[in-house]
Design an enzyme around this catalytic site. Structure first.
Site, short mmCIF file in Angstrom:
data_model
loop_
_atom_site.label_atom_id
_atom_site.label_comp_id
_atom_site.label_asym_id
_atom_site.label_seq_id
_atom_site.Cartn_x
_atom_site.Cartn_y
_atom_site.Cartn_z
N LYS A 211 -3.41 -11.87 80.27
CA LYS A 211 -3.77 -12.89 80.94
C LYS A 211 -3.28 -14.11 80.74
CE LYS A 211 -8.31 -15.59 81.37
NZ LYS A 211 -9.83 -15.64 81.06
N GLU A 217 1.67 -9.92 70.59
CA GLU A 217 1.81 -8.47 70.52
C GLU A 217 2.53 -8.25 71.82
OE1 GLU A 217 -1.02 -9.98 69.65
OE2 GLU A 217 -2.04 -8.74 68.07
N GLY A 268 -10.69 -12.04 79.81
CA GLY A 268 -10.07 -10.79 79.29
C GLY A 268 -10.82 -9.44 79.22
N ARG A 269 -12.03 -9.59 78.33
CA ARG A 269 -12.73 -8.26 78.38
C ARG A 269 -13.40 -7.66 79.56
NH1 ARG A 269 -14.06 -12.34 75.12
NH2 ARG A 269 -16.12 -13.26 75.13
N GLU A 354 -16.87 -8.88 71.09
CA GLU A 354 -16.22 -10.12 71.28
C GLU A 354 -17.06 -11.26 71.91
OE1 GLU A 354 -11.59 -10.39 71.61
OE2 GLU A 354 -12.21 -10.63 73.61
N HIS A 385 -20.45 16.66 63.83
CA HIS A 385 -19.89 17.34 62.52
C HIS A 385 -19.38 16.43 61.69
CE1 HIS A 385 -20.86 21.36 64.19
NE2 HIS A 385 -20.57 20.78 65.63
N LYS A 494 -4.55 -15.19 64.06
CA LYS A 494 -3.08 -15.53 65.01
C LYS A 494 -2.37 -16.57 64.39
CE LYS A 494 -4.94 -14.47 69.71
NZ LYS A 494 -5.39 -15.08 71.03
O1 F6P Z 1 -8.16 -10.83 71.14
C1 F6P Z 1 -8.32 -11.86 71.89
C2 F6P Z 1 -7.93 -11.77 73.44
O2 F6P Z 1 -7.87 -13.02 73.54
C3 F6P Z 1 -8.91 -10.84 73.96
O3 F6P Z 1 -9.99 -11.50 74.53
C4 F6P Z 1 -8.06 -10.53 75.13
O4 F6P Z 1 -8.64 -9.73 75.74
C5 F6P Z 1 -6.83 -10.24 74.66
O5 F6P Z 1 -6.63 -11.21 73.30
C6 F6P Z 1 -5.45 -10.10 75.47
O6 F6P Z 1 -5.27 -11.46 75.77
P1 F6P Z 1 -3.98 -11.42 77.06
O7 F6P Z 1 -4.73 -10.62 78.06
O8 F6P Z 1 -4.02 -12.97 77.35
O9 F6P Z 1 -2.76 -11.01 76.56
#
Ligand code: F6P
Length: 525
Positions: A211, A217, A268-269, A354, A385, A494
């Site tokens: 987003k 990452e 995002g979620r 979240e 199990h 972060k």
């Molecule tokens: O973990 C925090 C967060 O902001 C989530 O809400 C989001 O889905 C994720 O990081 C990834 O963010 P982006 O889509 O901006 O890379």
């Protein structure tokens, strides 16, 4: 909607009435006795909603309590809050953003009747939604038709990974043959390295899903994937990389020209329905993706219009509050009895925890009660199990949410009946228990569970199931008075990671706490 017009649940008259109800009969409520004395219990506490049948009757709940919970919902202003979301108001108040993932599933408006539409004030946004949806689905169809692309690698994390991954796995039966789908989320290079070993530059499409297009990452994995592509003879970035993002400028600056956008009013979620859903659209095709959106839209309409008493997201959200704040249950176990739903618990963890893992209300005031439960789980029958021992005989009561699917999509004789027998038997055993004088073989019973049943696992029913979960946590979050649509809690880690990364490189541990300094020094030796 002004935040101050919401009334936090603990400030309503219904809250005190529920406290009293909990003391007088809620605490000692026994579902077995309730079934024995009320032949209509199953009918009253179960219902159909679009594509989902729900049985709430094995819970520690009766109609009298549910009525008080309905009062709680009305007094807290959940209906006005819901309408504010569907009107496109900036209910994400800490970021001043509207919350309109539901708009991504809305069909286009009839141009003649726009003035009469309930969502006329977001008609312009809906046009943008359909314009990007159409171009993204056209692109998905092109990729599907291109036999030279055999591998699609989605690089994203959190909402930019869990949703498409969960859905591609869940809808495996509908996935186009001849293409493999990979999901790389972790900054741990083992994940990307393992994926890159299995693909070739000339037959791979990388989707960089972010987003913000700033997440460390994803940016790290995307840069390494791009470098690998070039190092292995890849040249045509426009054909082999696409970005799914609200930050098209950053994607362009990264060197990607094929982009599909979305908007800051999609959390995002909650973004699976947007361009972030492209891996799913490639996997199940335009028609499948449109059915997925349509199933969710049916659930949106149910949530928006059904009376509270027969509104499934409302009933589930209220039950969640009853359990969290009166019974004091602090977790919920998700038990999907369908191996294709194996990523559902992880997806729901982000969605609910979240969203509702907050300790202050929307005005910033500390909350005197618990909010998001811990969500966890594994598919059945595997969980039986492993940790079901604790669910049956442990000291904590953990409400379980079973998800089962009536119709199998394989022809292996006997398996599905055995699977369904197991899910029914587990729900039954949790409730009925079994008395045994010896103690070790004693099952206390009266352990609550909710049962969600789909006729078939299809794009439509999955869409409805996910929208149901989104709206149920809207209801509990709304009652708790929190902003379910920000996530400040992920920021501190972060910031600290940046500092620690520099220290790992330099070895400078001055000013660090003793534990971090000690570990850092071990890692460097
Ligand atoms: O973990 C925090 C967060 O902001 C989530 O809400 C989001 O889905 C994720 O990081 C990834 O963010 P982006 O889509 O901006 O890379």
């Amino acid at each position: 909607m002004n935040m101050t017009t919401r009334l936090r649940c603990d400030r309503t008259p219904a809250w005190s009435a529920l406290q009293e109800a909990y003391r007088t009969h809620g605490m000692a409520f026994d579902a077995r006795a309730a079934f024995a004395s009320d032949a209509s219990r199953f009918g009253a506490l179960s219902q159909h909603a679009p594509h989902v049948f729900a049985d709430l009757s094995k819970n520690r709940l009766d109609l009298a309590t549910e009525k008080l919970l309905m009062d709680l919902a009305r007094q807290s202003g959940v209906e006005a809050h819901r309408e504010a979301m569907f009107a496109g108001e900036a209910i994400n108040n800490t970021e001043q953003r509207a919350v309109m993932h539901w708009l991504l599933r809305n069909p286009p408006l009839d141009p003649v009747n726009i003035a009469r539409s309930a969502i006329k004030n977001v008609a312009k946004e809906l046009l943008d939604v359909h314009s990007i949806l159409d171009s993204m689905l056209a692109y998905a169809q092109t990729v599907r038709a291109d036999a030279t692309i055999t591998d699609v690698v989605n690089i994203g994390i959190g909402g930019s990974d869990l949703g498409p991954q969960m859905a591609v796995v869940a809808l495996d039966e509908f996935v186009i043959p001849g293409k493999r789908f990979h999901f790389v989320s972790n900054v741990d290079g083992h994940e990307l390295a393992a994926t890159l070993k299995r693909v070739k530059p000339e037959s791979t499409l990388f989707l960089i899903a972010s987003k913000t297009f700033t997440t460390i990452e994803t940016m790290t994995n995307a840069a390494s994937a791009k470098a690998w592509f070039a190092a292995n003879g890849g040249t045509d970035i426009a054909r082999h990389f696409a970005a799914l993002t609200t930050n098209v400028a950053a994607a362009n600056a990264f060197g990607i020209t094929t982009t599909f956008g979305f908007w800051d009013w999609v959390g995002g979620r909650y973004s699976l329905w947007s361009a972030i859903g492209l891996p799913l659209a490639i996997a199940i095709g335009e028609q499948g993706f449109r059915e997925f959106l349509a199933g969710a839209h049916e659930m949106d309409e149910h949530f928006r219009t059904a009376p509270l008493e027969s509104n499934l997201p409302v009933r589930l959200g209220l039950l969640d509050v009853w359990y969290r704040n009166f019974h004091g249950f602090s977790s919920r176990s998700i038990a999907p009895y369908h191996s294709a739903l194996r990523r559902l618990p992880a997806y729901l963890q982000q969605l609910e925890m979240e969203s509702n893992g907050k300790q202050v209300d929307a005005t910033g005031e500390a909350l005197p009660f618990g909010t998001s439960p811990v969500l966890w789980g594994e598919p059945g029958t595997n969980g039986q199990h492993a940790y079901f021992q604790m669910l049956h005989q442990g000291t904590d009561v953990v409400p379980v949410e079973f998800v089962a699917v009536k119709k199998p999509r394989h022809s292996l004789t006997g398996h599905h009946t055995l699977l369904l027998a197991n899910v029914l038997a587990q729900a039954q055993a949790l409730m009925l228990g079994k008395a045994d004088a010896g103690g070790h073989k004693n099952f206390p019973g009266n352990r609550p569970s909710t049962f969600l049943l789909l006729d078939d696992l299809t794009p439509t029913s999955l869409g409805a199931l996910i929208a149901l979960q989104e709206h149920r946590l809207f209801v509990s979050g709304s009652l708790w008075g929190i902003n379910s649509f920000d996530q400040w809690g992920v920021e501190l880690g972060k910031v600290l990671a940046k500092d620690v990364e520099a220290r790992l490189n330099s070895g400078n541990s001055s000013g660090l706490d003793g534990s971090t300094a000690g570990l850092l020094s071990y890692m460097r030796t």
